[in-house]
Design a protein around this motif. Structure first.
Motif, short mmCIF file in Angstrom:
data_model
loop_
_atom_site.label_atom_id
_atom_site.label_comp_id
_atom_site.label_asym_id
_atom_site.label_seq_id
_atom_site.Cartn_x
_atom_site.Cartn_y
_atom_site.Cartn_z
N THR A 139 40.44 42.60 37.25
CA THR A 139 41.82 42.09 37.29
C THR A 139 42.15 41.60 38.70
O THR A 139 41.46 41.95 39.67
N ILE A 140 43.22 40.81 38.79
CA ILE A 140 43.72 40.38 40.09
C ILE A 140 45.22 40.63 40.11
O ILE A 140 45.86 40.71 39.05
N ARG B 281 48.68 38.95 42.07
CA ARG B 281 49.06 37.75 42.81
C ARG B 281 50.36 37.97 43.57
O ARG B 281 51.30 38.55 43.04
N ASP C 182 44.14 39.44 34.10
CA ASP C 182 42.69 39.32 33.89
C ASP C 182 42.13 38.26 34.85
O ASP C 182 42.66 37.14 34.94
N ALA C 183 41.07 38.62 35.58
CA ALA C 183 40.55 37.74 36.63
C ALA C 183 40.01 36.43 36.05
O ALA C 183 39.96 35.42 36.75
#
Ligand code: ADP
Ligand code: GN1
Ligand code: MG
Length: 363
Positions: free
Chosen positions: A114-115, A117, A223-224
């Motif tokens: 995951t990321i 931001r 989700d990346a």
């Protein structure tokens, strides 16, 4: 690895010994570390006891909410290990460690792939975060809200936040009041509006729900690969509140064309495409749960959450930067100024915001 942190980690029931510990993330409140072991990574956090006077109540709320979410996610056929935070217990079965200095620590499995931001890249990504926060509210809509502690009294009580600003002005602890007269005047001119959401709750027009209350974009893991909203995190402020708080705080952060602490105010605008994208995503999940007045008040949530956050930054600047972590001189003043610039933009685009929300609520 610092000895003290290593001793704290030892008290959690991890599958393997820690190999690396690094400071992590861009939160303003907690001290966050990423812990790597041969059998997975973890997030270790020290809860700010300046911000949360009763950290054990924060932890009780998080346990209740994550246990409930786990059940809901299973019912909906999802994967609880990925779609909600879960607490790593200590060897003694507790959800936190209290250290010798009186600090509270907790640990979560790191949600991989995951990321998070700090600014939304595209309206599509922002819409997906809207879906994630909307889904969070929807999955908790039947949770008995009275079970939760109000961990920060009046967290989104905007009139009380206004009063805290007035108190900070009266105290003028750092002699900074003389330099922020236009910002103070900006807030005073809007005092009469600060009670609109609270009045709607008191008059029974809108219900109290379980809300997240801190729906910044970096508080949802995406989700990346697909950008899909995977997991809502930073559950410290989950408490009873109005739907418009969560909608509004997301807009405050993610529909700003500039960073929260941008110094060039000419870059601060309300992005209507971002506003629309979030409204679409959020209402996709929540349109059937909200009443007509709640929907109508969503733009007001955006305005009041932005004004309120600006007042909190300004008050903290006047109080000597005690609440929000700062990384440069006048950081909280810069943050306050972006919020006020954004409030002005919302006022200039009010009719469009109202129209977009109505359209998205029917789609
Ligand atoms: P703060 O209250 O200080 O904002 P957060 O709980 O939001 O603290 O954590 C800070 C950052 O750490 C988040 O923005 C996110 O990037 C990261 N983070 C937190 N928990 C997890 C997790 N379980 N898995 C992966 N990343 C996480
Ligand atoms: C804080 O914890 P974090 O960084 O996600 C704050 C929010 C503010 C936000 C402004 C508990 O959020 O209320 O809106 O900073 N959280 C708390 O960036 O006060
Ligand atoms: Mg956070």
């Amino acid at each position: 690895m610092e000895e003290k942190i290593s001793a704290i980690i030892d008290r959690f029931d991890l599958p393997a010994v820690p190999q690396e510990v690094v400071p992590y993330g861009n939160g303003h409140i907690n001290e966050t570390y990423r812990v790597t072991t041969a059998q997975g990574r973890f997030i270790l956090q020290m809860i700010s006891s300046y911000v949360f006077p009763h950290p054990e109540e924060v932890m009780e709320n998080i346990e209740l909410v994550t246990d409930y979410l786990k059940q809901q996610i299973l019912v909906e056929g999802g994967d609880p290990a990925r779609e909600t935070l879960s607490l790593v217990k200590t060897h003694g079965g507790s959800s936190f460690v209290l250290d010798e200095d009186g600090h509270y620590w907790r640990m979560y499995p790191f949600i991989e792939g995951t990321i998070s931001r700090d600014l939304p890249d595209t309206p599509e990504l922002f819409a997906l975060s809207g879906e994630a926060f909307g889904k969070f509210q929807r999955q908790l809509k039947d949770f008995p809200a009275q079970k939760l502690h109000e961990v920060i009294l009046g967290f989104h009580n905007t009139p009380a936040r206004y009063q805290q600003l007035e108190d900070a002005i009266a105290q003028d602890a750092c002699g900074r009041v003389k330099d922020v007269q236009p910002e103070i005047a900006f807030c005073q001119a809007r005092q009469a509006e600060t009670g609109i959401l609270l009045d709607a709750i008191r008059q029974g027009e809108i219900p109290l729900r379980v809300t997240h209350n801190d729906t910044k974009l970096n508080n949802v893991l995406l989700d990346a690969v697909t950008g899909q909203g995977i997991c809502v995190i930073d559950l410290d402020t989950v408490m009873p509140g109005a739907a418009a708080y969560d909608f509004g705080d997301s807009i405050r952060f993610g529909a700003n064309t500039a960073a929260e602490d941008e110094q060039d105010l000419s870059l601060v605008h309300l992005s209507l495409p971002m506003f629309e994208a979030f409204a679409k995503g959020y209402l996709k999940e929540m349109r059937n749960a909200l009443n007509a007045r709640e929907i109508e008040l969503l733009p007001m949530g955006a305005k009041l959450m932005t004004l309120e956050c600006g007042m909190r930054f300004l008050a903290d600047h006047l109080n000597g930067d005690k609440y929000f972590h700062i990384h440069r001189e006048n950081h909280n003043l810069d943050r306050a100024r972006t919020q006020f610039a954004l409030v002005r933009e919302m006022e200039d685009h009010w009719d469009e915001m109202m129209q977009i929300v109505q359209t998205c609520s029917k789609a």
